[in-house]
Scaffold this active site. Structure first.
Site, PDB file in Angstrom:
ATOM      1  NE  ARG A  43      -4.005  -1.956   2.208  1.00  0.00           N
ATOM      2  CZ  ARG A  43      -5.295  -1.641   2.051  1.00  0.00           C
ATOM      3  NH1 ARG A  43      -5.685  -0.396   2.034  1.00  0.00           N
ATOM      4  NH2 ARG A  43      -6.180  -2.604   1.938  1.00  0.00           N
ATOM      5  NE  ARG A  87       1.679  11.075  15.814  1.00  0.00           N
ATOM      6  CZ  ARG A  87       1.686  11.591  14.585  1.00  0.00           C
ATOM      7  NH1 ARG A  87       2.271  10.940  13.591  1.00  0.00           N
ATOM      8  NH2 ARG A  87       1.123  12.755  14.344  1.00  0.00           N
ATOM      9  CB  VAL A  88       8.938  11.424  14.322  1.00  0.00           C
ATOM     10  CG1 VAL A  88       9.935  11.192  15.438  1.00  0.00           C
ATOM     11  CG2 VAL A  88       9.049  10.287  13.301  1.00  0.00           C
ATOM     12  N   GLY A  89       5.785  13.204  14.348  1.00  0.00           N
ATOM     13  CA  GLY A  89       4.740  13.744  13.482  1.00  0.00           C
ATOM     14  C   GLY A  89       4.630  15.248  13.558  1.00  0.00           C
ATOM     15  CB  THR A  90       3.135  17.786  11.549  1.00  0.00           C
ATOM     16  OG1 THR A  90       2.079  17.093  10.881  1.00  0.00           O
ATOM     17  CG2 THR A  90       4.418  17.680  10.741  1.00  0.00           C
ATOM     18  CD  GLU A 179      -1.376  13.132  17.535  1.00  0.00           C
ATOM     19  OE1 GLU A 179      -0.570  12.321  17.061  1.00  0.00           O
ATOM     20  OE2 GLU A 179      -2.409  12.765  18.172  1.00  0.00           O
ATOM     21  CB  SER A 203       2.998  21.759  10.756  1.00  0.00           C
ATOM     22  OG  SER A 203       1.693  21.305  11.071  1.00  0.00           O
ATOM     23  CG  ASP A 204      -1.202  23.774  11.439  1.00  0.00           C
ATOM     24  OD1 ASP A 204      -0.613  22.698  11.214  1.00  0.00           O
ATOM     25  OD2 ASP A 204      -2.316  23.836  11.980  1.00  0.00           O
TER      26      ASP A 204
HETATM   27  O1  LIG Z   1       2.664  14.564  10.137  1.00  0.00           O
HETATM   28  P1  LIG Z   1       1.872  13.357  10.560  1.00  0.00           P
HETATM   29  O2  LIG Z   1       2.682  12.365  11.282  1.00  0.00           O
HETATM   30  O3  LIG Z   1       1.100  12.717   9.412  1.00  0.00           O
HETATM   31  O4  LIG Z   1       0.774  13.890  11.623  1.00  0.00           O
HETATM   32  C1  LIG Z   1      -0.235  14.859  11.409  1.00  0.00           C
HETATM   33  O5  LIG Z   1      -0.442  15.220  10.051  1.00  0.00           O
HETATM   34  C2  LIG Z   1      -1.612  14.555   9.525  1.00  0.00           C
HETATM   35  C3  LIG Z   1      -2.619  15.600   9.121  1.00  0.00           C
HETATM   36  O6  LIG Z   1      -2.117  16.432   8.138  1.00  0.00           O
HETATM   37  C4  LIG Z   1      -2.129  13.673  10.651  1.00  0.00           C
HETATM   38  O7  LIG Z   1      -1.612  12.379  10.472  1.00  0.00           O
HETATM   39  C5  LIG Z   1      -1.591  14.354  11.867  1.00  0.00           C
HETATM   40  O8  LIG Z   1      -1.489  13.568  13.031  1.00  0.00           O
HETATM   41  O1  LIG Z   2      -3.630  16.906  12.789  1.00  0.00           O
HETATM   42  C1  LIG Z   2      -3.112  18.002  12.571  1.00  0.00           C
HETATM   43  C2  LIG Z   2      -1.746  18.139  12.234  1.00  0.00           C
HETATM   44  C3  LIG Z   2      -1.236  19.401  11.993  1.00  0.00           C
HETATM   45  N1  LIG Z   2      -2.055  20.456  12.079  1.00  0.00           N
HETATM   46  C4  LIG Z   2      -3.360  20.312  12.399  1.00  0.00           C
HETATM   47  O2  LIG Z   2      -4.089  21.316  12.455  1.00  0.00           O
HETATM   48  N2  LIG Z   2      -3.848  19.101  12.647  1.00  0.00           N
END
Ligand SMILES: O=P(O)(O)O[C@H]1O[C@H](CO)[C@@H](O)[C@H]1O
Ligand SMILES: O=c1cc[nH]c(=O)[nH]1
Length: 235
Positions: A43, A87-90, A179, A203-204
């Site tokens: 996938r 987890r490494v995310g935004t 998130e 990120s925002d």
């Molecule tokens: O940057 P990632 O890890 O994807 O995390 C954030 O970004 C996504 C949304 O744009 C959602 O998965 C949120 O949790």
């Molecule tokens: O889930 C998310 C990730 C980044 N920014 C958001 O507003 N929501």
């Protein structure tokens, strides 16, 4: 092999970084790991194993949202013996003093997902980070002089909302950012006696509208978070 991951037994390390975006998994593996090989393309949810400072580390994309991360984390825990999941995310900030490019370490994850209501009828389970990983990640962030905050986040089932009122209410109660995956990661790790942590880059901002400026700045902050996660994983 599991249904969504076609790695052979032993191909995935016990310590795994989990970005939502599979292309970020590729970027992390190619930028930070040595002796890298790709073990999963099912996938397009790419997974890699390599070596960081002498220790085997894997990086697995999880996709977005509780159902998607739950599939990958369950298979990593049950089929591949994962012990440590980071987890490494935004995320989107919801406090005034949470700024774009800050690092947020999720001590606990509130959620509007129904997953845990089904699991614990009548109770509000509090999905929590592993304290040992949290402590190491916080120290690594301080060592790198990052702007870091530790606290409660919201794992939301929706990215686009009709009303901001529930998010405003959570912000009044000190929730730092939003998130879409951490509550599931923490709950599954608890079930399987594994260690889990979410490290997020803002990120925002959901209320001020502030967002990442240049791609270069975005990359630098993202790289800082990855190094914090890797240093945490190998200690
Ligand atoms: O940057 P990632 O890890 O994807 O995390 C954030 O970004 C996504 C949304 O744009 C959602 O998965 C949120 O949790
Ligand atoms: O889930 C998310 C990730 C980044 N920014 C958001 O507003 N929501």
């Amino acid at each position: 092999m599991s249904i969504h991951i076609n790695a052979k037994s032993g191909e995935i390390a016990e310590s795994i970084l989990l970005p939502g975006d599979p292309l970020r998994a590729k970027y992390i593996a190619e930028t930070f790991l040595q002796d890298v090989h790709c073990y999963n393309e099912v996938r397009g949810m790419l997974g890699f194993t390599g070596v960081y400072k002498g220790k085997r580390i894997s990086v697995q994309g999880t996709g977005m949202g509780v159902p998607s991360i739950s599939i990958y984390v369950t298979e990593l825990l049950c089929e591949y013996g994962a012990k440590q999941l980071i987890r490494v995310g935004t995320c989107g900030g919801i406090q005034q003093d949470v700024k774009v490019r800050d690092v947020i370490i999720a001590m606990t994850a509130s959620t509007d997902s129904s997953a845990n209501q089904l699991l614990f009828p009548g109770f509000s389970f509090a999905p929590s980070a592993d304290f040992d990983l949290l402590r190491k990640a916080y120290q690594a962030s301080l060592d790198k002089q990052l702007s870091v905050k530790v606290g409660n986040i919201l794992t939301a089932d929706t990215f686009y909302r009709e009303s901001m009122e529930p998010v405003k209410k959570l912000a009044e109660y000190g929730v730092l950012a939003v998130e879409m995956e951490s509550s599931a990661l923490y709950t599954l790790a608890a079930k399987h006696q594994a260690k889990a942590l979410s490290i997020l880059t803002v990120s925002d901002h959901l209320f001020s509208g502030e967002a990442d400026t240049t791609a270069e700045e975005r990359q630098t902050t993202f790289n800082d978070m990855i190094v914090v996660a890797l240093e945490t994983a190998i200690q």
